[in-house]
Enzyme design. Structure first.
Site, PDB file in Angstrom:
ATOM      1  N   HIS A 158       0.821  -1.226   0.000  1.00  0.00           N
ATOM      2  CA  HIS A 158       0.000   0.000   0.000  1.00  0.00           C
ATOM      3  C   HIS A 158       0.854   1.275   0.000  1.00  0.00           C
ATOM      4  O   HIS A 158       0.298   2.377  -0.007  1.00  0.00           O
ATOM      5  CB  HIS A 158      -0.942   0.024   1.205  1.00  0.00           C
ATOM      6  CG  HIS A 158      -1.966  -1.062   1.195  1.00  0.00           C
ATOM      7  ND1 HIS A 158      -2.805  -1.278   0.116  1.00  0.00           N
ATOM      8  CD2 HIS A 158      -2.284  -2.005   2.115  1.00  0.00           C
ATOM      9  CE1 HIS A 158      -3.591  -2.320   0.389  1.00  0.00           C
ATOM     10  NE2 HIS A 158      -3.300  -2.777   1.576  1.00  0.00           N
ATOM     11  N   ASP A 193      -2.767 -10.534  -2.635  1.00  0.00           N
ATOM     12  CA  ASP A 193      -3.348 -10.089  -1.366  1.00  0.00           C
ATOM     13  C   ASP A 193      -4.816  -9.706  -1.605  1.00  0.00           C
ATOM     14  O   ASP A 193      -5.178  -9.278  -2.706  1.00  0.00           O
ATOM     15  CB  ASP A 193      -2.557  -8.865  -0.882  1.00  0.00           C
ATOM     16  CG  ASP A 193      -2.904  -8.416   0.520  1.00  0.00           C
ATOM     17  OD1 ASP A 193      -2.130  -8.683   1.446  1.00  0.00           O
ATOM     18  OD2 ASP A 193      -3.975  -7.762   0.691  1.00  0.00           O
ATOM     19  N   HIS A 195      -6.347  -7.219  -0.640  1.00  0.00           N
ATOM     20  CA  HIS A 195      -6.441  -5.780  -0.895  1.00  0.00           C
ATOM     21  C   HIS A 195      -5.639  -5.426  -2.149  1.00  0.00           C
ATOM     22  O   HIS A 195      -4.566  -5.977  -2.381  1.00  0.00           O
ATOM     23  CB  HIS A 195      -5.872  -4.993   0.284  1.00  0.00           C
ATOM     24  CG  HIS A 195      -6.538  -5.284   1.596  1.00  0.00           C
ATOM     25  ND1 HIS A 195      -6.052  -6.234   2.478  1.00  0.00           N
ATOM     26  CD2 HIS A 195      -7.665  -4.780   2.146  1.00  0.00           C
ATOM     27  CE1 HIS A 195      -6.858  -6.277   3.542  1.00  0.00           C
ATOM     28  NE2 HIS A 195      -7.850  -5.417   3.355  1.00  0.00           N
ATOM     29  N   ASP A 282      -4.594 -12.879   3.159  1.00  0.00           N
ATOM     30  CA  ASP A 282      -5.828 -12.399   3.794  1.00  0.00           C
ATOM     31  C   ASP A 282      -7.082 -12.640   2.953  1.00  0.00           C
ATOM     32  O   ASP A 282      -8.178 -12.237   3.355  1.00  0.00           O
ATOM     33  CB  ASP A 282      -5.711 -10.925   4.224  1.00  0.00           C
ATOM     34  CG  ASP A 282      -5.001 -10.056   3.204  1.00  0.00           C
ATOM     35  OD1 ASP A 282      -4.726 -10.530   2.078  1.00  0.00           O
ATOM     36  OD2 ASP A 282      -4.703  -8.886   3.538  1.00  0.00           O
TER      37      ASP A 282
END
Ligand SMILES: [Zn+2]
Length: 344
Positions: A158, A193, A195, A282
């Site tokens: 991120h 991931d 995200h 995740d």
């Protein structure tokens, strides 16, 4: 397979996190590494400490301003009257019109894109050592290993060139990719991931030498919200070299693995010299961040699919948060990747 982990990263113990206005314990806890190491050990894999990477590896991805901020922010913050225990911004830069400030409070709002990447006394050491792990794994692959794994804490995907967010400090996957670029003309990054890897996207958005493909939960209603949409395809020379494959939160093994297969077809067409996997775990159905419904079998299939791409591969740990299933999630993925069963 060589696996790298730096024990100093355990001292990074972020506390602060806001979720829907409620103050929560930060999800990026040191115990994650303990659970992930257990997953490695179940496959007969053991970690080694990485050597210190040249600072040029960090500078290949991040601005001097960000590196200087990360290195000294916590000490400067402690000199503020009434300072809290961690650097958490209370003002955010609107960068389209902003001027870079001198104040540590202002710089926190410039370099931290949200409140979930607080900086504590050991954060710089941890992100520096995580970067060392990523570079060591890339170097192992450059030296002829088929694959290597970096157990990186804090994660990185991120964070862009000068802004950190979402539990991430330095972008360790991007640092690994740049290291691989020293030898290979083209490098691909596949981010699985749950995200979207918004930081990695923006780092390489204008470039045709690094293909970025992300498979993630649709950001219209999920972090990071402001990026990860299918219409973001790259810019200038990078047009066509950024691919976002958002999926609904109901996604289970079949759709997730089919989408990863699509991504790998794009990577084969790009014909890279090496591959970086931003390995978030995740997407698992029991992950506390509740983004998708992937099972251990889905991770195992994904590992096998990525191995079948038959590219020199650097696996960089991204997310995957505390649950009793984190150990088996990693063992399942790597078991599929290596064609090996975990010892229970
Ligand atoms: Zn994640």
């Amino acid at each position: 397979m060589k696996c790298y982990y730096a024990k100093e990263t355990e001292a990074h113990d972020p506390q602060f996190r806001l979720t829907n206005g409620a103050l929560m314990r930060n999800a990026e806890q040191a115990e994650r590494a303990t659970l992930l190491i257990e997953g490695l050990n179940q496959l007969g894999l053991y970690t080694e400490e990485p050597p210190e990477a040249p600072r040029a590896c960090l500078e290949a991805v991040h601005t001097p301003q960000l590196l200087a901020f990360l290195e000294s922010a916590w000490e400067e913050w402690q000199k503020l009257p009434g300072a809290g225990a961690e650097v958490v911004p209370n003002a955010f830069a609107q960068k389209s019109w902003a001027t870079y400030p001198d104040s540590i409070v202002g710089r926190a709002g410039w370099h931290l894109g949200d409140t979930s990447a607080p900086i504590g006394p050991h954060s710089w050491t941890a992100t520096r050592r995580a970067a060392d792990c990523a570079v060591a794994a890339a170097d192992a692959v450059l030296d002829g290993e088929r694959a290597a794994y970096a157990l990186t804490r804090p994660p990185g995907h991120h964070s862009d060139a000068e802004t950190c967010a979402g539990h991430c400090l330095m972008n360790v996957s991007a640092i690994a990719a740049e290291r691989l670029r020293n030898k290979h003309d083209r490098v691909a990054i596949l981010d699985i991931d749950v995200h979207h890897g918004n930081g990695t996207q923006w780092i390489f958005y204008d470039r045709e030498d690094v293909l970025f493909i992300s498979v993630h939960t649709d950001p219209h209603r999920y972090y990071p919200f402001f990026a990860g949409h299918a219409h973001e395809t790259g810019r200038g020379a990078g047009e066509g070299f950024n691919v976002n494959l958002p999926l609904p939160p109901t996604t289970g093994d079949d759709n997730w693995c089919a989408t990863i297969s699509d991504a790998l077809a794009g990577i084969r067409a790009f014909d890279p010299g090496a591959l970086v996997i931003s390995l978030g775990l995740d997407a698992h159905e029991n992950d506390p961040l509740k983004g998708m419904k992937v099972t251990f079998d889905g991770f195992r299939q994904a590992g096998a699919l990525i191995a079948a791409a038959d590219l020199p591969t650097v696996l960089v740990q991204e997310g995957g948060y505390l649950s009793p299933d984190l150990t088996t999630s990693l063992a399942s993925f790597l078991g599929g990747f290596l064609g090996r069963d975990a010892r229970a």
